[in-house]
Design an enzyme around this catalytic site. Structure first.
Site: not given
Ligand code: 13P
Length: 336
Positions: A174, A216, A94
Site C-alpha cells: 500500500e 493497494k 495490519k
C-alpha cells in the site's frame, strides 16, 4: 492455500476487502466523530456487528484487522478470525507500526515496524491471518515527495513483503499518495507513477513473488483543494493508464484504498475503472472509510439494533461488489 490462490481470492470479482484495521488512535478519532467513547468493548461491538453481516459471505473476500481485534473473542464465543473464516472470508492483519517522521527530511514520513516483524508474522499466522498490510504515505507539495522518501518507503515495503511471504502469507503493498493539497490530477498521476514504479523495483530486488501480492494504491484524483474539477471518466482513464504502465503482469490484482473519497465517489470511480478495464488485472476495493462511514453513524445511534447497522453495511458492500464487476449504477443507490 498457496499465496497465489490467496491473492486471487482477495481480488475475486464481486468481492473486495474491508479495511477495519484502524489503530486505537485512529479509532478514537472515528468514534469521537459520532460521540461514542473509544473503549475496547465499543470497538469490538462495532466491528463484530460488521463481521457478522450477511454481505461478509457475498461481497467481502477479506478483512484487515488491527492487532487488538485479531486477538478478541466475539460475543458468539468464537474468536474474531474464526467469525470471519466462518463467513468464507480471509482474516488479514495490519503489521506496520505507523508512519513516523523520516530523519533528515522536512516532515516526510517513513513507515516503521520491520524490526520484530519475523516473529510477529509467525504468531499472526497461528492466530489465523493469511494476508498482511503495510501502508506507506507520500504527500504532494512543490517539494514533496522527495527521492529520499520514495526510495526509503519502497525499500521498507519490499523488506516487509519478503518477510510476509516467508511466513506463507500475502502482503498487501500500500503506497498511498495522499489527497491533501491543491495539486492537479496530472500531478497525482506523475507522482503515483514514480512511486509505484520504485516499489516494484524494490520488490523485485528483494525477490518477492509478485503473483502472491496485492497492490493497494490510491486512485488518480486531484488534491482535495484543487480548483479544477474532473470527471469520473478522466479519473478512471488516468488510473487505469498509470497502473497499466507501472504494474508487472504477474500481480493478480488491485484493491484500491478510498483515501477520503465519499462512499458514492469511491463506488462510482471503481465502477468506471472496471467499465474500461482492458487488462488481466482484477480491480476491486479495500476500503476503510468508504465502507464503514454510514454504518458507523447508524451504529452510534442504534448500537443495540444490529440488523439496522448491518442493513446499511450490507448495502455499501453490495454496491462496491457490483462496481468490482462494472455493474453498479446511481439508480441502485436511490432504491436503498
Ligand atoms: P481508507 O479506504 O479509509 O483510505 O482506508 C483504507 C486503508 O486501509 C488505509 O490504510
Amino acid at each position: 492455500m498457496d499465496i497465489n490462490s490467496i491473492a486471487k481470492k482477495m481480488v475475486a470479482k464481486g468481492k473486495g476487502i474491508l479495511a477495519a484495521d484502524e489503530s486505537t488512535g485512529t479509532m478514537e478519532k472515528r468514534l469521537k466523530s459520532v460521540n461514542v467513547e473509544c473503549t475496547e468493548k465499543n470497538r469490538l461491538n462495532f466491528r463484530e456487528t460488521l463481521f457478522s453481516s450477511n454481505s461478509m459471505k457475498t461481497n467481502i473476500s477479506g478483512v484487515i484487522l488491527f492487532d487488538e481485534t485479531l486477538r478478541q473473542t466475539s460475543s458468539l464465543g468464537i474468536s474474531i478470525p474464526e467469525l470471519i473464516i466462518k463467513s468464507g472470508a480471509l482474516p488479514g492483519i495490519k503489521v506496520d507500526k505507523g508512519a513516523k517522521i523520516l530523519a533528515g527530511s522536512k516532515n516526510e514520513k517513513i513507515t516503521e515496524g520491520l524490526d520484530d516483524l519475523r516473529p510477529r508474522m509467525e504468531e499472526y499466522y497461528k492466530l489465523g491471518a493469511r494476508f498482511a498490510k503495510w501502508r506507506a504515505v507520500f504527500s504532494i507539495s512543490d517539494t514533496h515527495p522527495t527521492v529520499q522518501s520514495i526510495k526509503s518507503n519502497a525499500h521498507a515495503l519490499a523488506r516487509y513483503a519478503s518477510i510476509v511471504q516467508e511466513a506463507k502469507m500475502v502482503p498487501i503493498i500500500e503506497p498511498e499518495v495522499l489527497m491533501d493539497g491543491d495539486h492537479t490530477i496530472d500531478k497525482c498521476y506523475d507522482v503515483t507513477s514514480i512511486v509505484i514504479n520504485e516499489c516494484y523495483k524494490e520488490l523485485q530486488l528483494h525477490n518477492v513473488n509478485l503473483s502472491g501480492t496485492v497492490l493497494k494504491p490510491n486512485m488518480i484524483i486531484p488534491g482535495k483543494d484543487c480548483k479544477s474539477k474532473v470527471s469520473t471518466e478522466e479519473i478512471a482513464a488516468k488510473t487505469l493508464k498509470c497502473l497499466k504502465n507501472n504494474m508487472p503482469k504477474e500481480v493478480p490484482g488491485v484493491a484500491f484504498l478510498s483515501g477520503g473519497q465519499s462512499e458514492i465517489e469511491a463506488t462510482r470511480n471503481l465502477n468506471e475503472i472496471n467499465k474500461i478495464n482492458d487488462t488481466d488485472f482484477n480491480f476491486t476495493f479495500s476500503y476503510g472509510r468508504a465502507l464503514q462511514q454510514s454504518a458507523l453513524k447508524t451504529w452510534a445511534k442504534s448500537m443495540d439494533d444490529k440488523s439496522k447497522v448491518q442493513k446499511v453495511f450490507n448495502h455499501r458492500a453490495k454496491m462496491n461488489g457490483l462496481s468490482s464487476k462494472a455493474e453498479w449504477s446511481d439508480s441502485l443507490e436511490q432504491v436503498a
